[in-house]
Design an enzyme around this catalytic site. Structure first.
Site, PDB file in Angstrom:
ATOM      1  N   TYR A 105     -12.316  20.642 -39.936  1.00 13.84           N
ATOM      2  CA  TYR A 105     -11.879  21.591 -38.910  1.00 13.84           C
ATOM      3  C   TYR A 105     -12.988  21.799 -37.890  1.00 13.84           C
ATOM      4  O   TYR A 105     -12.744  21.861 -36.683  1.00 13.84           O
ATOM      5  CB  TYR A 105     -11.497  22.930 -39.556  1.00 13.84           C
ATOM      6  CG  TYR A 105     -10.313  22.818 -40.492  1.00 13.84           C
ATOM      7  CD1 TYR A 105      -9.019  22.783 -39.995  1.00 13.84           C
ATOM      8  CD2 TYR A 105     -10.502  22.759 -41.868  1.00 13.84           C
ATOM      9  CE1 TYR A 105      -7.930  22.684 -40.859  1.00 13.84           C
ATOM     10  CE2 TYR A 105      -9.421  22.658 -42.733  1.00 13.84           C
ATOM     11  CZ  TYR A 105      -8.141  22.618 -42.218  1.00 13.84           C
ATOM     12  OH  TYR A 105      -7.069  22.508 -43.067  1.00 13.84           O
ATOM     13  N   ASN A 128       1.479  22.845 -37.152  1.00 11.52           N
ATOM     14  CA  ASN A 128       1.918  21.542 -36.655  1.00 11.52           C
ATOM     15  C   ASN A 128       3.401  21.336 -36.976  1.00 11.52           C
ATOM     16  O   ASN A 128       3.782  21.332 -38.135  1.00 11.52           O
ATOM     17  CB  ASN A 128       1.065  20.444 -37.312  1.00 11.52           C
ATOM     18  CG  ASN A 128       1.549  19.048 -37.010  1.00 11.52           C
ATOM     19  OD1 ASN A 128       2.306  18.808 -36.083  1.00 11.52           O
ATOM     20  ND2 ASN A 128       1.099  18.106 -37.821  1.00 11.52           N
ATOM     21  N   CYS A 136      -1.789  16.044 -39.677  1.00 11.66           N
ATOM     22  CA  CYS A 136      -2.571  17.225 -40.070  1.00 11.66           C
ATOM     23  C   CYS A 136      -3.095  17.102 -41.499  1.00 11.66           C
ATOM     24  O   CYS A 136      -4.049  17.788 -41.869  1.00 11.66           O
ATOM     25  CB  CYS A 136      -1.748  18.492 -39.900  1.00 11.66           C
ATOM     26  SG  CYS A 136      -0.152  18.474 -40.716  1.00 11.66           S
ATOM     27  N   HIS A 137      -2.528  16.190 -42.279  1.00 14.90           N
ATOM     28  CA  HIS A 137      -3.019  15.979 -43.649  1.00 14.90           C
ATOM     29  C   HIS A 137      -4.409  15.345 -43.658  1.00 14.90           C
ATOM     30  O   HIS A 137      -5.089  15.367 -44.676  1.00 14.90           O
ATOM     31  CB  HIS A 137      -2.033  15.109 -44.452  1.00 14.90           C
ATOM     32  CG  HIS A 137      -1.816  13.748 -43.878  1.00 14.90           C
ATOM     33  ND1 HIS A 137      -0.922  13.509 -42.850  1.00 14.90           N
ATOM     34  CD2 HIS A 137      -2.370  12.548 -44.183  1.00 14.90           C
ATOM     35  CE1 HIS A 137      -0.933  12.221 -42.556  1.00 14.90           C
ATOM     36  NE2 HIS A 137      -1.817  11.615 -43.352  1.00 14.90           N
ATOM     37  N   GLU A 163      -2.844   6.346 -47.660  1.00 12.47           N
ATOM     38  CA  GLU A 163      -3.521   5.716 -46.528  1.00 12.47           C
ATOM     39  C   GLU A 163      -4.756   4.941 -46.976  1.00 12.47           C
ATOM     40  O   GLU A 163      -5.055   3.888 -46.425  1.00 12.47           O
ATOM     41  CB  GLU A 163      -3.885   6.769 -45.480  1.00 12.47           C
ATOM     42  CG  GLU A 163      -2.650   7.325 -44.803  1.00 12.47           C
ATOM     43  CD  GLU A 163      -2.954   8.291 -43.674  1.00 12.47           C
ATOM     44  OE1 GLU A 163      -4.148   8.449 -43.294  1.00 12.47           O
ATOM     45  OE2 GLU A 163      -1.996   8.893 -43.152  1.00 12.47           O
TER      46      GLU A 163
END
Length: 174
Positions: A105, A128, A136-137, A163
């Site tokens: 952040y 979001n 946002c993850h 991912e």
């Protein structure tokens, strides 16, 4: 600044299956404006989604399927991101975080030229409206911890693992 939601008549929705559960896709004026998971925090009421209609969502559904199959790392969809100017700036910045990587952040706040705004970035991140596509993850705490996620920490962990797996079978991750 508070924005009034467009009338439900201007919206359409569909539900697509995914490894992390059903995803409700919402379009406003024919443009994707929402992606919500079951049980998601800040999920609008069902009646705000408008009638169900599958046709306008085919490209989004195809790109999500490719993402979960591990063959798509970037989404190429027109989005309508309704929020305050600050929220929209955070959401646009989230779209620049590369697939398989994370940002804190604080780092996002610095990139926005507001180094003391990490808490505000976190609040915008939590609002979001188009999760996964606006990733946002991929935002984590300063210590590297998996801090809050509207879809739940288990889903956040699974999306990040997916991912990092770079295209391997993700079905076991969710």
């Amino acid at each position: 600044m508070t924005r009034t939601a467009p009338p439900a008549a201007a919206r359409r929705h569909t539900v697509v299956d995914s490894p992390c559960g059903p995803l409700t896709l919402v379009a406003t004026g024919g443009v994707l404006s929402g992606l919500y998971m079951a049980g998601q925090r800040h999920r609008p009421a069902q009646e705000e989604f408008g009638p169900r209609e599958d046709r306008p969502f085919q490209e989004a559904a195809d790109q999500l399927a490719a993402y979960f199959a591990g063959t798509r790392t970037v989404f190429d969809l027109e989005l309508r991101l309704d929020g305050t100017p600050f929220q929209r700036s955070v959401w646009e910045l989230l779209r620049t975080v590369p697939y398989g990587e994370t940002r804190t952040y604080g780092r996002l706040a610095e990139a926005l030229g507001r180094p003391g705004a990490s808490r505000a970035v976190g609040l915008a991140n939590g609002r979001n409206p188009v999760g996964i596509i606006v990733p946002c993850h991929r935002v984590i705490g300063a210590s590297g911890s998996l801090t809050g996620y509207g879809g739940g920490i288990d889903r956040k962990r699974a999306l990040l693992a997916h991912e990092r797996a770079q295209g391997r079978d993700a079905s076991a991750l969710f």
